[in-house]
Scaffold this motif. Structure first.
Motif, mmCIF file in Angstrom:
data_model
loop_
_atom_site.group_PDB
_atom_site.id
_atom_site.type_symbol
_atom_site.label_atom_id
_atom_site.label_comp_id
_atom_site.label_asym_id
_atom_site.label_seq_id
_atom_site.Cartn_x
_atom_site.Cartn_y
_atom_site.Cartn_z
ATOM 1 N N PRO A 32 87.702 9.159 21.107
ATOM 2 C CA PRO A 32 86.991 8.129 21.864
ATOM 3 C C PRO A 32 86.684 8.609 23.283
ATOM 4 N N VAL A 33 85.626 8.072 23.876
ATOM 5 C CA VAL A 33 85.256 8.432 25.239
ATOM 6 C C VAL A 33 85.117 7.174 26.084
ATOM 7 N N ARG A 34 85.340 7.326 27.377
ATOM 8 C CA ARG A 34 85.199 6.208 28.303
ATOM 9 C C ARG A 34 85.059 6.746 29.721
ATOM 10 N N ARG A 63 87.036 11.697 29.111
ATOM 11 C CA ARG A 63 86.344 11.033 30.208
ATOM 12 C C ARG A 63 84.846 11.334 30.171
ATOM 13 N N ILE A 64 84.051 10.276 30.232
ATOM 14 C CA ILE A 64 82.602 10.437 30.338
ATOM 15 C C ILE A 64 82.268 10.916 31.749
ATOM 16 N N GLU A 65 81.419 11.922 31.854
ATOM 17 C CA GLU A 65 81.033 12.450 33.151
ATOM 18 C C GLU A 65 79.646 11.984 33.580
ATOM 19 N N ARG A 66 78.741 11.842 32.627
ATOM 20 C CA ARG A 66 77.402 11.330 32.928
ATOM 21 C C ARG A 66 76.752 10.873 31.634
ATOM 22 N N ILE A 107 78.641 3.764 27.702
ATOM 23 C CA ILE A 107 80.012 3.477 28.143
ATOM 24 C C ILE A 107 81.040 3.664 27.025
ATOM 25 N N GLY A 108 80.587 4.082 25.837
ATOM 26 C CA GLY A 108 81.565 4.431 24.810
ATOM 27 C C GLY A 108 81.540 3.658 23.517
ATOM 28 N N LEU A 109 80.447 2.966 23.212
ATOM 29 C CA LEU A 109 80.368 2.211 21.962
ATOM 30 C C LEU A 109 79.339 2.825 21.014
ATOM 31 N N ASP A 110 79.622 2.742 19.734
ATOM 32 C CA ASP A 110 78.743 3.254 18.694
ATOM 33 C C ASP A 110 78.102 2.063 17.981
ATOM 34 N N HIS A 111 77.286 2.335 16.957
ATOM 35 C CA HIS A 111 76.727 1.271 16.128
ATOM 36 C C HIS A 111 77.811 0.724 15.196
ATOM 37 N N PRO A 112 78.026 -0.577 15.162
ATOM 38 C CA PRO A 112 79.043 -1.168 14.293
ATOM 39 C C PRO A 112 78.525 -1.346 12.874
ATOM 40 N N GLU A 113 79.462 -1.647 11.952
ATOM 41 C CA GLU A 113 79.040 -1.977 10.589
ATOM 42 C C GLU A 113 78.248 -3.278 10.564
ATOM 43 N N SER A 114 78.627 -4.215 11.412
ATOM 44 C CA SER A 114 77.987 -5.526 11.445
ATOM 45 C C SER A 114 76.552 -5.417 11.926
ATOM 46 N N SER A 115 75.680 -6.199 11.318
ATOM 47 C CA SER A 115 74.276 -6.213 11.727
ATOM 48 C C SER A 115 73.972 -7.366 12.669
#
Length: 276
Positions: free
Chosen positions: A70-72, A177-180, A216-224
């Motif tokens: 995970p990244v943040r 850690r996300i840098e940019r 900011i660290g989120l992907d596509h969820p299973e939920s539509s």
């Protein structure tokens, strides 16, 4: 190198070790190239691919994991995560990025859709404010694009509708850690501010808020039924329960600011984005 394609959306997830990451946004089609090997991953809307439903999936979100981690953005000493952003004003090149390698000012994009710069800035601020509303992350607009955490602009080479690129630290750990992050919009597409039922013309606020989620660290969820879902929709124009649950999982719930913490602005070139 191994990867898989998210159904309906054209996201290739490579199994390589490195520090640059590509995230496909709304309406995206990704061509991923590395070491002179081109891997194209295009998924049709009618595709049916098996998913492993995670506990996160039941909550309506999925964490963005790069190299399996995970990244943040890093938090400040007081526990609040603070990220600056800028709208690019000059031709900006990022040769190591997988998406958004070259970003230009959005002037031509806005002119082609009859949208003013003021309206664009309002929509961008509103998109950031969505995420700051319930999560412990603050955003500040800055004129210093060279040092901004998130850059927003138009694509130099139009493709898809919108993309995000995440650059993260090579230091290994439970979370990286996300840098940019970069967000780029397709200037050859028509854009609008608000919903009108035309699903081929994307709403700026909805689209930018979706790309901020990736940034900011989120992907596509299973939920539509979430704003972070892969398909553009005009059923809602705010973050949904799963979107908020994912952001809170990463950054924690919003902590009321003390009077002496009402703004993180330190100069005239940095402007705090208020949480609604």
């Amino acid at each position: 190198m191994q990867g898989h394609c998210d159904d309906h959306h054209g996201v290739f997830r490579p199994g390589w070790v490195g520090r640059k990451a590509v995230v496909c946004g709304l309406g995206g089609r990704l061509k991923y190239a590395r070491l002179a090997t081109v891997l194209a991953c295009v998924c049709a809307v009618s595709a049916s691919l098996a998913h492993t439903v995670t506990a996160e999936g039941f909550l309506g979100f999925r964490l963005l994991k790069l190299d399996g981690t995970p990244v943040r953005w890093a938090a400040s000493n007081d526990g609040v995560t603070r990220v600056t952003y800028a709208i690019v004003t000059v031709d900006s090149r990022f040769p190591n990025a997988r998406n958004c390698k070259r970003i230009v000012a959005p002037g031509d994009l806005l002119a082609a859709s009859g949208i003013s710069r003021v309206t664009f800035e309002v929509e961008v601020r509103a998109a950031f404010a969505m995420w700051a509303q319930a999560t412990n992350i603050d955003f500040a607009e800055t004129d210093d694009a060279a040092h901004a955490g998130i850059l927003i602009g138009a694509q130099s080479e139009p493709t898809g509708h919108a993309f995000a690129n995440v650059d993260y630290s090579p230091v290994e750990g439970a979370v990286r850690r996300i840098e940019r992050s970069l967000i780029c919009l397709n200037p050859s597409k028509k854009w609008k501010a608000g919903f009108d039922g035309r699903l081929a013309v994307y709403d700026l606020r909805y689209t930018i808020a979706h790309e901020i989620g990736h940034a900011i660290g989120l992907d596509h969820p299973e939920s539509s039924h979430q704003l972070m879902s892969f398909a553009y929709s005009e059923q809602f124009r705010q973050l949904q329960e799963g979107d908020l649950a994912g952001a809170i999982r990463i950054y924690g719930e919003r902590v009321p600011q003390r009077p002496d913490q009402s703004s993180i602005a330190t100069s005239s070139t940095t402007r705090q984005v208020p949480a609604p």
